[in-house]
Design an enzyme around this catalytic site. Structure first.
Site, PDB file in Angstrom:
ATOM      1  N   CYS A 131       0.792  -1.158   0.101  1.00 39.39           N
ATOM      2  CA  CYS A 131       0.044   0.038   0.091  1.00 39.39           C
ATOM      3  C   CYS A 131       0.989   1.099  -0.128  1.00 39.39           C
ATOM      4  CB  CYS A 131      -1.159   0.000   1.225  1.00 39.39           C
ATOM      5  SG  CYS A 131      -0.507  -0.758   2.557  1.00 39.39           S
ATOM      6  N   HIS A 244      -3.233   5.927   4.407  1.00 35.80           N
ATOM      7  CA  HIS A 244      -1.506   6.090   4.731  1.00 35.80           C
ATOM      8  C   HIS A 244      -1.377   7.586   4.017  1.00 35.80           C
ATOM      9  CE1 HIS A 244      -1.349   2.132   5.799  1.00 35.80           C
ATOM     10  NE2 HIS A 244      -0.749   1.776   4.901  1.00 35.80           N
TER      11      HIS A 244
HETATM   12  N1  LIG Z   1      -4.498  -3.919   5.019  1.00 38.90           N
HETATM   13  C1  LIG Z   1      -3.761  -3.436   4.128  1.00 38.90           C
HETATM   14  O1  LIG Z   1      -3.919  -2.062   3.973  1.00 38.90           O
HETATM   15  C2  LIG Z   1      -3.344  -4.308   3.060  1.00 38.90           C
HETATM   16  C3  LIG Z   1      -2.605  -3.652   2.001  1.00 38.90           C
HETATM   17  C4  LIG Z   1      -2.068  -4.372   0.872  1.00 38.90           C
HETATM   18  C5  LIG Z   1      -1.876  -5.523   0.953  1.00 38.90           C
HETATM   19  N2  LIG Z   1      -2.461  -6.209   2.139  1.00 38.90           N
HETATM   20  C6  LIG Z   1      -2.182  -7.631   2.344  1.00 38.90           C
HETATM   21  O2  LIG Z   1      -3.429  -8.390   2.151  1.00 38.90           O
HETATM   22  C7  LIG Z   1      -3.541  -9.551   2.964  1.00 38.90           C
HETATM   23  C8  LIG Z   1      -4.698  -9.522   4.096  1.00 38.90           C
HETATM   24  O3  LIG Z   1      -4.451  -8.146   4.801  1.00 38.90           O
HETATM   25  P1  LIG Z   1      -5.825  -7.843   5.674  1.00 38.90           P
HETATM   26  O4  LIG Z   1      -5.561  -6.557   6.183  1.00 38.90           O
HETATM   27  O5  LIG Z   1      -7.062  -8.100   5.157  1.00 38.90           O
HETATM   28  O6  LIG Z   1      -5.891  -8.899   6.838  1.00 38.90           O
HETATM   29  P2  LIG Z   1      -6.771  -9.613   8.197  1.00 38.90           P
HETATM   30  O7  LIG Z   1      -7.812  -8.464   8.209  1.00 38.90           O
HETATM   31  O8  LIG Z   1      -6.180  -9.926   9.061  1.00 38.90           O
HETATM   32  O9  LIG Z   1      -7.506 -10.756   7.133  1.00 38.90           O
HETATM   33  C9  LIG Z   1      -6.611 -12.071   6.980  1.00 38.90           C
HETATM   34  C10 LIG Z   1      -7.502 -12.629   5.648  1.00 38.90           C
HETATM   35  O10 LIG Z   1      -6.609 -13.821   5.391  1.00 38.90           O
HETATM   36  C11 LIG Z   1      -7.283 -15.036   5.630  1.00 38.90           C
HETATM   37  N3  LIG Z   1      -6.341 -16.203   5.773  1.00 38.90           N
HETATM   38  C12 LIG Z   1      -5.454 -16.289   6.907  1.00 38.90           C
HETATM   39  N4  LIG Z   1      -4.957 -17.417   6.960  1.00 38.90           N
HETATM   40  C13 LIG Z   1      -5.194 -17.896   5.857  1.00 38.90           C
HETATM   41  C14 LIG Z   1      -5.082 -19.351   5.160  1.00 38.90           C
HETATM   42  N5  LIG Z   1      -4.050 -19.971   5.748  1.00 38.90           N
HETATM   43  N6  LIG Z   1      -5.836 -19.733   4.184  1.00 38.90           N
HETATM   44  C15 LIG Z   1      -7.071 -18.818   3.807  1.00 38.90           C
HETATM   45  N7  LIG Z   1      -7.018 -17.661   4.202  1.00 38.90           N
HETATM   46  C16 LIG Z   1      -6.309 -17.207   5.151  1.00 38.90           C
HETATM   47  C17 LIG Z   1      -8.195 -14.630   6.996  1.00 38.90           C
HETATM   48  O11 LIG Z   1      -9.254 -15.843   6.924  1.00 38.90           O
HETATM   49  P3  LIG Z   1      -9.587 -16.259   8.466  1.00 38.90           P
HETATM   50  O12 LIG Z   1     -10.627 -14.941   8.895  1.00 38.90           O
HETATM   51  O13 LIG Z   1     -10.374 -17.405   8.191  1.00 38.90           O
HETATM   52  O14 LIG Z   1      -8.640 -16.298   9.671  1.00 38.90           O
HETATM   53  C18 LIG Z   1      -8.515 -13.467   6.713  1.00 38.90           C
HETATM   54  O15 LIG Z   1      -9.725 -13.524   5.543  1.00 38.90           O
HETATM   55  C19 LIG Z   1      -2.035  -9.702   3.647  1.00 38.90           C
HETATM   56  O16 LIG Z   1      -1.212 -10.347   2.822  1.00 38.90           O
HETATM   57  C20 LIG Z   1      -1.943  -8.179   3.883  1.00 38.90           C
HETATM   58  O17 LIG Z   1      -0.254  -8.048   3.869  1.00 38.90           O
HETATM   59  C21 LIG Z   1      -2.841  -5.442   3.194  1.00 38.90           C
END
Ligand SMILES: NC(=O)c1ccc[n+]([C@@H]2O[C@H](COP(=O)([O-])OP(=O)(O)OC[C@H]3O[C@@H](n4cnc5c(N)ncnc54)[C@H](OP(=O)(O)O)[C@@H]3O)[C@@H](O)[C@H]2O)c1
Length: 368
Positions: A131, A244
């Protein structure tokens, strides 16, 4: 253009990015025939409600990708490394939000308004940038193309939603604890985030940078096709829920005045110049939240550099939307419009290869 409705999977559908992806697919009326929502086994069978609709979550296992055209992954790097190849083997094209594939020289790393042509040679996996990189690259592109970039220094002020759903809860509960006079409890971050600024995002590397800072260095070099760009970053987590902010200092090859820079920025699709200090008008996290644009303001000469070769400015964007979900859906739109959904090999297109990405700069794998 591929006019058939597509089967789209969202992996990580219970997370903050996954939920935003579902919302943006709806908002942009992406032609979804079937929407398959996947998460870990912990969530299988649960339902999420999006825009008044209740949808059931399935477990993200290799079989879940049968018949999927596009899989939008936001489930962390471990899940992406494990499941993205299985999804591709099942015939899906993966747009991945994690860091798992970003620095792979054969995987395009794409910001929709900067390097969409890099999508043509994709091998089935496409990486969505971090991001902090996402909101910076379009603005740097404008400077690169007009006057050339010599050096970039960026300091980030990043919201807690960038860490995920748990961090949003942690900030909220620490604010409540402060109001009721209790001690704050920190689980997600090593210190309380409420009323604080933490100069630690992701793990520390041997060179003293954090992995988040190193992503900004490497990812901008790859996206801008400037493998030798001199760029440095300090990444700071602050107690903001969404969006951000970044303070950017740029040294240019040719002179660039602030007025000309504002014109260049405003000409980039999806970039809005908001720059009237006299009326206190400049980009704000609270106003950027919920919007898809990248806002730029406080554009001024960097007085530490002579002869109009230095520029300072402030860039703000919603990290969940343009910083993650919106860009992923925009990439899916480009793939569909240009008939590039299937991997390059099946279309007779030349495979993508990053220009001069030095292996030595690859950071260790991470989660963000
Ligand atoms: N937040 C941001 O601004 C942002 C920006 C760019 C990229 N990202 C990336 O996007 C991804 C998710 O971020 P987030 O902020 O949405 O995190 P989050 O709110 O913690 O959500 C994580 C998600 O991943 C799922 N998950 C975890 N382990 C898994 C597995 N082994 N198999 C399948 N699903 C799994 C979780 O499912 P459960 O509910 O079942 O645990 C949940 O749906 C990360 O890689 C992060 O680095 C985030």
């Amino acid at each position: 253009m591929n006019r058939q409705p597509l089967t789209v999977a969202v992996v990580g559908a219970t997370g903050v990015v996954g939920r935003t992806m579902i919302q943006i697919l709806n908002e942009r009326e992406f032609p979804v025939g079937e929407l398959r929502l996947l998460a870990s086994g912990r969530s299988a069978g649960r339902t999420v409600s999006i825009d008044g609709r209740t949808l059931e979550i399935g477990e993200a296992v290799p079989d879940a990708f049968d018949g999927v055209d596009i899989a939008l992954f936001s489930a962390g790097a471990d899940a992406s490394r494990e499941l993205a190849p299985a999804a591709v083997a099942a015939g899906a094209t993966v747009i991945d939000n994690s860091s798992a594939w970003r620095m792979d020289p054969q995987i395009p790393l794409v910001v929709s308004q900067v390097n969409p042509d890099d999508l043509e040679g994709h091998p089935g996996i496409i990486a969505n940038p971090n991001c902090s990189t996402m909101q910076l690259a379009p603005v740097l592109m404008a400077i690169r193309d007009a006057v050339g970039l010599e050096r970039v220094v960026v300091d980030t002020y990043q919201s807690v939603s960038g860490t995920g759903a748990e961090a949003l809860g942690e900030l909220e509960s620490q604010i409540r604890a402060h109001v009721t006079g209790e001690a704050p409890v920190a689980n997600v971050y090593p210190h309380p985030i409420a009323f604080n600024a933490l100069p630690e995002i992701d793990v520390f590397l041997d060179n003293g940078y954090t992995k988040e800072e190193w992503k900004v260095v490497n990812e901008n070099r790859k996206i801008l096709a400037l493998p030798d760009l001199r760029i440095s970053c300090t990444a700071v987590r602050i107690p903001v829920f969404v969006s951000h902010s970044e303070a950017v200092h740029v040294e240019t090859r040719e002179p660039l005045t602030p007025d000309r820079a504002r014109e260049l920025f405003a000409a980039v699709p999806g970039v809005v110049v908001q720059d009237d200090p006299a009326s206190h008008d400049y980009p704000l996290a609270t106003e950027a939240a919920g919007r898809d644009e990248i806002f730029v303001g406080r554009v001024r000469r960097d007085v530490s550099i002579d002869d109009d070769h230095g520029l300072a400015f402030w860039v703000v964007s919603d990290n969940l939307r343009k910083g993650a979900a919106t860009n992923a859906v925009e990439l899916a739109e480009v793939l569909r419009e240009r008939d590039w959904i299937r991997p390059a090999g099946t279309r007779g297109a030349s495979p993508y290869r990053a220009s001069g990405v030095p292996d030595s700069l690859d950071s260790p794998e991470g989660t963000a």
